[in-house]
Design a protein around this motif. Structure first.
Motif, PDB file in Angstrom:
ATOM      1  N   ILE A 134       0.576  -1.305  -0.018  1.00  0.00           N
ATOM      2  CA  ILE A 134      -0.118  -0.077  -0.010  1.00  0.00           C
ATOM      3  C   ILE A 134       0.982   1.158   0.245  1.00  0.00           C
ATOM      4  N   GLU A 135       1.951   1.155   0.799  1.00  0.00           N
ATOM      5  CA  GLU A 135       2.743   2.236   1.102  1.00  0.00           C
ATOM      6  C   GLU A 135       3.512   2.597  -0.317  1.00  0.00           C
ATOM      7  N   ASN A 136       3.977   1.478  -1.143  1.00  0.00           N
ATOM      8  CA  ASN A 136       4.573   1.725  -2.291  1.00  0.00           C
ATOM      9  C   ASN A 136       3.663   1.995  -3.701  1.00  0.00           C
ATOM     10  N   ASN A 137       2.389   2.018  -3.571  1.00  0.00           N
ATOM     11  CA  ASN A 137       1.238   1.970  -4.778  1.00  0.00           C
ATOM     12  C   ASN A 137       0.354   3.042  -4.454  1.00  0.00           C
ATOM     13  N   GLN A 138       0.949   4.294  -3.993  1.00  0.00           N
ATOM     14  CA  GLN A 138      -0.215   5.271  -3.572  1.00  0.00           C
ATOM     15  C   GLN A 138      -0.955   5.570  -4.766  1.00  0.00           C
ATOM     16  N   ASN A 139      -0.648   5.633  -5.959  1.00  0.00           N
ATOM     17  CA  ASN A 139      -1.342   6.143  -7.259  1.00  0.00           C
ATOM     18  C   ASN A 139      -2.682   5.138  -7.246  1.00  0.00           C
ATOM     19  N   GLN A 140      -2.380   3.845  -7.230  1.00  0.00           N
ATOM     20  CA  GLN A 140      -3.092   2.826  -7.509  1.00  0.00           C
ATOM     21  C   GLN A 140      -4.260   3.012  -6.249  1.00  0.00           C
ATOM     22  N   VAL A 141      -3.806   3.019  -5.110  1.00  0.00           N
ATOM     23  CA  VAL A 141      -4.481   3.222  -3.680  1.00  0.00           C
ATOM     24  C   VAL A 141      -5.667   4.380  -3.902  1.00  0.00           C
ATOM     25  N   ASN A 142      -5.028   5.468  -4.472  1.00  0.00           N
ATOM     26  CA  ASN A 142      -6.069   6.522  -4.642  1.00  0.00           C
ATOM     27  C   ASN A 142      -7.109   6.365  -5.692  1.00  0.00           C
ATOM     28  N   ALA A 143      -6.478   5.514  -6.684  1.00  0.00           N
ATOM     29  CA  ALA A 143      -7.417   5.163  -7.679  1.00  0.00           C
ATOM     30  C   ALA A 143      -8.516   4.246  -7.311  1.00  0.00           C
ATOM     31  N   TYR A 144      -8.207   3.254  -6.485  1.00  0.00           N
ATOM     32  CA  TYR A 144      -9.057   2.350  -6.035  1.00  0.00           C
ATOM     33  C   TYR A 144      -9.888   2.810  -5.056  1.00  0.00           C
ATOM     34  N   ARG A 145      -9.681   3.687  -4.445  1.00  0.00           N
ATOM     35  CA  ARG A 145     -10.345   4.583  -3.316  1.00  0.00           C
ATOM     36  C   ARG A 145     -11.441   5.559  -3.836  1.00  0.00           C
ATOM     37  N   GLY A 146     -10.951   6.013  -5.015  1.00  0.00           N
ATOM     38  CA  GLY A 146     -11.732   6.842  -6.150  1.00  0.00           C
ATOM     39  C   GLY A 146     -12.728   6.102  -6.796  1.00  0.00           C
ATOM     40  N   GLY A 147     -12.815   4.774  -6.571  1.00  0.00           N
ATOM     41  CA  GLY A 147     -14.071   3.858  -7.321  1.00  0.00           C
ATOM     42  C   GLY A 147     -13.330   2.841  -8.215  1.00  0.00           C
ATOM     43  N   ASN A 148     -12.184   2.783  -8.652  1.00  0.00           N
ATOM     44  CA  ASN A 148     -11.540   1.827  -9.499  1.00  0.00           C
ATOM     45  C   ASN A 148     -11.571   0.573  -8.714  1.00  0.00           C
ATOM     46  N   GLU A 149     -12.722  -0.421  -8.534  1.00  0.00           N
ATOM     47  CA  GLU A 149     -12.474  -1.500  -7.782  1.00  0.00           C
ATOM     48  C   GLU A 149     -11.683  -2.679  -8.374  1.00  0.00           C
ATOM     49  N   LYS A 150     -11.626  -2.402  -9.794  1.00  0.00           N
ATOM     50  CA  LYS A 150     -10.936  -3.586 -10.635  1.00  0.00           C
ATOM     51  C   LYS A 150      -9.611  -3.801  -9.891  1.00  0.00           C
ATOM     52  N   LEU A 151      -8.970  -2.599  -9.712  1.00  0.00           N
ATOM     53  CA  LEU A 151      -7.728  -2.632  -9.004  1.00  0.00           C
ATOM     54  C   LEU A 151      -7.422  -3.462  -7.933  1.00  0.00           C
TER      55      LEU A 151
END
Ligand SMILES: [Zn+2]
Length: 491
Positions: A443-460
């Motif tokens: 989670i620490e190393n993939n902040q971009n993906q974490v933000n995208a996931y939290r923004g609604g991109n559940e496929k991540l």
């Protein structure tokens, strides 16, 4: 069937009853011993020797009849069937004629036509009439090969003379070769299941003959029939019947006569050929055997035999479907053999996971057994050991592919599942503390993906699972990984 024809097939099965001694004397009922080693005045047909009925024959005959749902007549009569042949020293065979051991029964089997690849096309019940099952003695055997100067001499081996047989005769109720095939398999399985016969066609202790004719649908009379003999496997029998149906239809369509005769299956050329043309109907001059009492079977005897019978395969199949929620096909395969059915049930019970157990027994285990040519009764992996593996798999400690690999290794080395898992380093990390550390890092190393996931991109979500699994070298317990990721990503 083509052009409005139908096949009419009746079956006769001779099953050798699995006694230790012969039907009317104390000679061993072993076959394959030194020729004529198992003989005495009775089975050699010497003058003055008297037959004494082996009680075990009555018990196994009753088991055979009851396991097929047939009655046992209170009184049956042994009769002499007179004919002359070198392998029949008395000049008559002791059989049963107008008062057989069992008569006028019915039997319901499951049957299916097969597609081009030999796959069942849909199982259906079929009820056929069993005209009779009688008890009789077998004849000896003429030997024409494997001995000195066989071109000059014929040899006779009387080891088989007097071994007990149950002969089961059906009405002409089969309409296809596959129905006959499924019938013979049903009989083989049930008789060996209850221990009435070894029912092994290759060893000759189950032999079948098929009477085959064809007629136009709607015709009431039967046309000439052909008797098919020497069918030493159930597959050859099916092929022979199929060939014969085609041959007869073709002959009738050309207005040729179909001779009433006995034919053999010639496996090399994939066809039937004439063995002998039918002389006038045999006159066996049957009469009651004066040296034997009528056979009476008491109701108590029948009750006792019934009480000792195991659960029958069809009943077991239905119970597996009901209790373990198995498919018809899986349950049928599991009861194809008693040892397999028992092995399965022991595994299912010990693992408390009947469906996964069925998958492993029918899949990996059966494959290993086939590859090593071992019967399930001799499996290097016991039902308890397989159950232990299934439990470990069920708990999510290893995955399916790993479990298969473990089973193969257990089979080769006869080690237990935990031993093999340890050796292979398959032990998953289920300790959530250790996994949590990895999850936090990802989670620490993939902040971009974490933000995208939290923004609604559940496929991540799959991406995170993949990263954690990779970081743990595939050893993290997927269930724990999923739970932790869900928890942490939703924060
Ligand atoms: Zn004898």
């Amino acid at each position: 069937m083509k052009n409005g024809w139908e096949a009419i097939i009746g079956m006769e099965i001779h099953a050798q009853l699995a006694t230790e001694t012969k039907i009317f004397c104390a000679c061993a009922a072993n076959f394959g011993d030194e020729p004529n080693a198992n003989t005495c005045p009775v089975c050699l047909g010497l003058p003055g020797a008297l037959p004494v009925l082996n009680e075990k024959v009555v018990e196994l005959g009753a088991k055979a009849a009851l396991s097929l749902g047939l009655n046992v007549n209170e009184t049956s009569i042994f009769a002499r069937k007179n004919y002359f042949y070198p392998d029949l020293p008395k000049g008559y065979q002791i059989s049963q004629y107008d008062k057989p051991f069992s008569s006028n029964g019915t039997l319901t089997i499951m049957t299916s036509e097969r597609d081009e690849q030999g796959r069942a096309a849909g199982w259906q019940p079929l009820t056929i009439r069993i005209e009779r099952m009688h008890l009789e003695e077998d004849a000896g055997k003429n030997v024409h090969e494997g001995l000195p100067e066989v071109d000059k001499y014929s040899y006779v081996d009387l080891n088989r003379a007097g071994t007990p047989l149950g002969e089961i005769v059906t009405a002409p109720d089969f309409r296809s070769s596959w129905q006959a095939y499924d019938y013979v398999n049903h009989i083989r399985r049930v008789l060996s299941w209850v221990g009435a016969s070894d029912a092994d066609m290759e060893k000759g202790n189950l032999r079948c003959e098929a009477n085959v004719s064809v007629r136009k649908i709607g015709e009431e009379k039967f046309r000439n029939k052909v008797e098919l003999k020497n069918l030493n496997s159930v597959r050859f029998m099916q092929k022979a019947i199929e060939y014969e149906i085609e041959r007869q239809i073709e002959a009738h369509e050309k207005d040729e006569t179909v001779a009433q005769e006995t034919r053999l299956w010639d496996d090399k050329n994939n066809r039937t050929r004439v063995m002998r043309s039918k002389e006038d109907a045999h006159d066996y001059r049957y009469f009651p055997e004066p040296d034997l009492q009528p056979l009476t079977v008491s109701a108590e005897f029948i009750e006792k035999v019934k009480s000792e019978m195991p659960e029958l395969p069809d009943a077991m199949r239905d119970r597996f479907i009901r209790e373990y929620e198995l498919s018809y096909n899986d349950a049928s395969q599991l009861v194809s053999e008693k040892d397999l059915a028992e092995y399965y049930e022991a595994t299912a019970k010990a693992s408390n996971s009947p469906r996964v157990s069925a998958n492993y027994v029918l899949g990996e285990l059966t494959r290993e057994l086939n590859n090593s040519n071992k019967p399930v009764s001799n499996s290097p992996v016991s039902a308890d050991n397989l159950a232990e593996l299934v439990k470990i798999l069920d708990a999510g400690k290893i995955n399916n592919n790993q479990a298969k690999e473990v089973l193969t290794e257990m089979f080769q080395s006869e080690k237990t599942a935990p031993e093999v898992i340890k050796e292979k380093g398959f032990e998953q990390i289920s300790d959530s503390g250790a996994i949590e550390k990895i999850v936090d890092e990802i989670i620490e190393n993939n902040q971009n993906q974490v933000n995208a996931y939290r923004g609604g991109n559940e496929k991540l979500f799959g991406f995170f699972v993949g990263q954690v699994m990779r970081a743990s070298q595939g050893q993290a317990n997927p269930k724990v990984v999923n739970e932790l990721l869900k928890e942490k990503l939703s924060q």
